[in-house]
Design a protein around this motif. Sequence first.
Motif, PDB file in Angstrom:
ATOM      1  N   CYS A  20      84.095  74.840  -9.168  1.00  0.00           N
ATOM      2  CA  CYS A  20      84.518  73.473  -8.869  1.00  0.00           C
ATOM      3  C   CYS A  20      83.585  72.457  -9.539  1.00  0.00           C
ATOM      4  O   CYS A  20      82.362  72.571  -9.436  1.00  0.00           O
ATOM      5  CB  CYS A  20      84.521  73.277  -7.362  1.00  0.00           C
ATOM      6  SG  CYS A  20      84.880  71.605  -6.810  1.00  0.00           S
ATOM      7  N   ALA A  21      84.164  71.460 -10.200  1.00  0.00           N
ATOM      8  CA  ALA A  21      83.356  70.435 -10.875  1.00  0.00           C
ATOM      9  C   ALA A  21      82.646  69.535  -9.865  1.00  0.00           C
ATOM     10  O   ALA A  21      81.673  68.871 -10.200  1.00  0.00           O
ATOM     11  CB  ALA A  21      84.246  69.591 -11.781  1.00  0.00           C
ATOM     12  N   LEU A  22      83.126  69.496  -8.642  1.00  0.00           N
ATOM     13  CA  LEU A  22      82.550  68.591  -7.651  1.00  0.00           C
ATOM     14  C   LEU A  22      81.526  69.255  -6.734  1.00  0.00           C
ATOM     15  O   LEU A  22      80.516  68.665  -6.397  1.00  0.00           O
ATOM     16  CB  LEU A  22      83.670  67.947  -6.815  1.00  0.00           C
ATOM     17  CG  LEU A  22      84.683  67.125  -7.634  1.00  0.00           C
ATOM     18  CD1 LEU A  22      85.779  66.583  -6.735  1.00  0.00           C
ATOM     19  CD2 LEU A  22      84.001  65.986  -8.379  1.00  0.00           C
ATOM     20  N   CYS A  23      81.759  70.493  -6.321  1.00  0.00           N
ATOM     21  CA  CYS A  23      80.810  71.145  -5.396  1.00  0.00           C
ATOM     22  C   CYS A  23      80.144  72.377  -6.002  1.00  0.00           C
ATOM     23  O   CYS A  23      79.189  72.903  -5.443  1.00  0.00           O
ATOM     24  CB  CYS A  23      81.486  71.493  -4.071  1.00  0.00           C
ATOM     25  SG  CYS A  23      82.558  72.934  -4.148  1.00  0.00           S
ATOM     26  N   GLY A  24      80.635  72.855  -7.154  1.00  0.00           N
ATOM     27  CA  GLY A  24      79.989  73.965  -7.845  1.00  0.00           C
ATOM     28  C   GLY A  24      80.303  75.347  -7.290  1.00  0.00           C
ATOM     29  O   GLY A  24      79.721  76.341  -7.731  1.00  0.00           O
ATOM     30  N   LYS A  25      81.203  75.429  -6.335  1.00  0.00           N
ATOM     31  CA  LYS A  25      81.554  76.729  -5.757  1.00  0.00           C
ATOM     32  C   LYS A  25      82.821  77.285  -6.408  1.00  0.00           C
ATOM     33  O   LYS A  25      83.612  76.533  -6.972  1.00  0.00           O
ATOM     34  CB  LYS A  25      81.744  76.578  -4.240  1.00  0.00           C
ATOM     35  CG  LYS A  25      80.437  76.262  -3.538  1.00  0.00           C
ATOM     36  CD  LYS A  25      80.615  76.174  -2.040  1.00  0.00           C
ATOM     37  CE  LYS A  25      79.275  75.795  -1.403  1.00  0.00           C
ATOM     38  NZ  LYS A  25      79.438  75.119  -0.123  1.00  0.00           N
ATOM     39  N   PRO A  26      83.007  78.611  -6.307  1.00  0.00           N
ATOM     40  CA  PRO A  26      84.178  79.223  -6.947  1.00  0.00           C
ATOM     41  C   PRO A  26      85.495  78.691  -6.388  1.00  0.00           C
ATOM     42  O   PRO A  26      85.611  78.413  -5.198  1.00  0.00           O
ATOM     43  CB  PRO A  26      84.034  80.726  -6.618  1.00  0.00           C
ATOM     44  CG  PRO A  26      82.596  80.913  -6.259  1.00  0.00           C
ATOM     45  CD  PRO A  26      82.144  79.613  -5.650  1.00  0.00           C
TER      46      PRO A  26
END
Length: 83
Positions: free
Chosen positions: A24-30
């Motif tokens: 995710c570009a916003l939270c960095g999680k898959p």
Amino acid sequence: MARPFLAARSAEFEALWTAQSGLCALCGKPMLRNRFEAPHARIWAKQRATFDHVIPRSKGGADTADNLQLAHARCNKIKGNKL
Ligand SMILES: [Zn+2]
């Protein structure tokens, strides 16, 4: 803002997915890229990858590939029209 997945966008989706390694570009999680990876429809609804405008269209952002990133549906919704 989120936009529904469109077949015409699939090449852009693939390019962004690869560039972001599925994160995710916003939270960095898959993120989830297809419904069958999700154990439950509600998880799919929140964690599926959606197109996000880096600069929101309401703020004059372009609807072009260089202004698009992938983000969870949930993160995208939280971000809303903020920069
Ligand atoms: Zn996220």
